[in-house]
Design an enzyme around this catalytic site. Structure first.
Site, PDB file in Angstrom:
ATOM      1  N   HIS A 120       0.831  -1.208   0.000  1.00 18.18           N
ATOM      2  CA  HIS A 120       0.000   0.000   0.000  1.00 18.18           C
ATOM      3  C   HIS A 120       0.864   1.256   0.000  1.00 18.18           C
ATOM      4  CE1 HIS A 120      -3.143   2.851   1.013  1.00 18.18           C
ATOM      5  NE2 HIS A 120      -2.503   3.191   2.119  1.00 18.18           N
ATOM      6  N   GLU A 186     -10.707   2.215   3.463  1.00 19.48           N
ATOM      7  CA  GLU A 186      -9.432   1.579   3.786  1.00 19.48           C
ATOM      8  C   GLU A 186      -9.743   0.310   4.568  1.00 19.48           C
ATOM      9  OE1 GLU A 186      -6.646   4.224   5.649  1.00 19.48           O
ATOM     10  OE2 GLU A 186      -6.179   5.219   3.746  1.00 19.48           O
ATOM     11  N   GLU A 188      -8.903  -2.488   6.817  1.00 23.43           N
ATOM     12  CA  GLU A 188      -7.870  -2.601   7.834  1.00 23.43           C
ATOM     13  C   GLU A 188      -8.233  -3.673   8.862  1.00 23.43           C
ATOM     14  OE1 GLU A 188      -6.503   1.041   9.512  1.00 23.43           O
ATOM     15  OE2 GLU A 188      -6.848   2.222   7.687  1.00 23.43           O
ATOM     16  N   GLN A 227      -7.564  15.357   2.370  1.00 21.98           N
ATOM     17  CA  GLN A 227      -6.259  14.919   2.868  1.00 21.98           C
ATOM     18  C   GLN A 227      -5.117  15.555   2.082  1.00 21.98           C
ATOM     19  OE1 GLN A 227      -5.871  10.652   2.798  1.00 21.98           O
ATOM     20  NE2 GLN A 227      -3.879  10.635   3.801  1.00 21.98           N
ATOM     21  N   THR A 244     -14.722   6.165  11.517  1.00 24.18           N
ATOM     22  CA  THR A 244     -13.971   4.927  11.315  1.00 24.18           C
ATOM     23  C   THR A 244     -14.870   3.800  11.800  1.00 24.18           C
ATOM     24  OG1 THR A 244     -11.832   6.008  11.646  1.00 24.18           O
ATOM     25  CG2 THR A 244     -11.898   3.620  11.901  1.00 24.18           C
TER      26      THR A 244
END
Length: 401
Positions: A120, A186, A188, A227, A244
């Protein structure tokens, strides 16, 4: 091999007697309490074990009791579910999974997000720094991470409101303000801390299992255009802090013995505090679905930094741990094009749109899109265990700012 479980476990269920993940549920008309998933049921631990530790709306009281207690309770639960003589007493504590509401499994203290996948990090580096070394100079010497916002960790199934913010101006003028147009996922893996540590001390790599209770799935939603404008020089901020998502079930480390594996070969000699005498790489197979369609199958096996190394680095400066601390791996990506755990990689920063089976295309997420991430791992004797899923749907943000 564990004795047969008297609770019916459907073929292919992620929640076998080898998994026994913990979560918090609310039965219809009842208060939240701690339970364990088994097949298509949830076992009410306060009732089954006659233990008030599990009668509250969080795992934290149990997490704080430490590894010996974690192992003892797991053995008790296994005994209850595999001893036919206990069935009559335990069966009233079982709830059909479809009849309960799943809640955030623990009360978060601090939240740290790492950047532990070499594939990544290298892909992002190739996009953003073409012609240069894709990895920053320190990347293979220490696990890079940032301190996130624990207050916006949400349980799976919570809608994600599209964030607004400033983005980079195209002509050098005033930065535009509006909803993100590059909303990403994302995929994770997260780690839940149980046993605290004192400020000014370090937690060594070999003490990982004494402090971390278990593992869950994470989707760290990211606004890539916000970002890109804000992250220099201090790193992620509003682009990451709006939501999140965390899966409702936490799989104990003790369920993952068969999933442990060696990390990839090291390119640089590690400092002593990062050298493991035990292997804490994990063989986890993730699957990412966008609107029901599989778009990626990342493997955690290829992660450069292990969760034990992440924890050791997190505390090497003397930072304390608290019960409920939570840290995540960063995007899980593998070497293959179908193993990339975010849309930024899957579409190569929007240059190669993702074509879905229904004829639509995506570069980044649109309102109404739903993302679900699941994972499995090897269990004992050739079995597989699962983590359930972390799911979220994008809804439009408010326009009154």
């Amino acid at each position: 091999m564990t004795s047969p479980c008297w609770v019916p476990v459907p073929e292919g269920s992620p929640f076998t007697p080898h998994a026994l993940p913990y979560g918090v549920f609310a039965p219809e008309g009842g208060a939240p309490r701690v339970g364990v998933a088994i097949g298509d049921h949830v076992l009410d631990l306060a009732r089954a074990l006659d233990d008030g530790t599990f009668a509250g709306p969080s795992l934290n009281a149990f997490l704080a009791q430490g590894r010996a207690r974690w192992r003892s309770v797991r053995a008790q639960i296994t005994g209850l579910l595999t001893d036919p003589a206990r069935r009559e007493a335990v069966e009233p504590a079982l709830h059909p999974a479809g009849s309960v509401r799943l809640l955030m499994p623990f009360e978060p203290a601090d939240y740290v997000d790492f950047y532990a996948s070499e594939h990544h990090a290298a892909n992002i580096g190739r996009m953003l720094r073409p012609g240069q070394d894709p990895l920053t100079p320190q990347w293979k010497h220490l696990p890079i991470g940032y301190h996130g916002r624990a207050g916006t960790l949400v349980v799976s199934g919570t809608d994600v409101v599209r964030p607004w913010g400033q983005t980079r101006p195209a002509d050098g003028g005033a930065p535009p303000f509006g909803p993100t147009r590059r909303l990403d996922i994302e995929a994770e893996v997260g780690f839940v801390v149980g046993t605290p540590s004192a400020q000014g001390t370090r937690v060594g790599v070999d003490d990982f299992a004494e402090h971390v209770f278990g593992v869950c799935l994470v989707n760290d939603w990211s606004a890539r255009d916000l970002q890109a404008w804000e992250y220099v020089p201090l790193g992620p901020f509003l682009a990451k802090s709006f939501a999140t998502s965390v899966s409702p079930w936490v799989v104990p480390l003790d369920a993952l013995d068969a999933a442990r594996t060696a990390p990839p070969e090291r390119a640089e000699e590690l400092r002593p505090y990062l050298r493991e005498s035990e292997d804490w790489g994990l063989d986890l197979a993730l699957e990412v679905r966008l609107n029901g369609e599989v778009v990626a199958r990342p493997s955690f096996t290829s992660m450069y930094w292990t969760p034990a190394q992440m924890l050791a680095h997190l505390t090497v400066n003397g930072a304390s741990l608290r019960t409920g601390d939570f840290y995540a791996s960063g995007t899980v990506s593998g070497p293959g094009a179908d193993e990339r755990g975010c849309l930024m990689e899957l579409t190569w920063n929007g240059q190669d749109p993702l074509k879905l089976a229904d004829g639509t295309v995506r570069t980044f997420l649109e309102d109404g899109d739903e993302v679900a991430i699941t994972a499995t791992a090897p269990g004992p004797d050739g079995t597989r265990i699962g983590f359930g899923e972390v799911r979220g749907r994008i809804v439009a943000g408010r326009e009154d700012a």
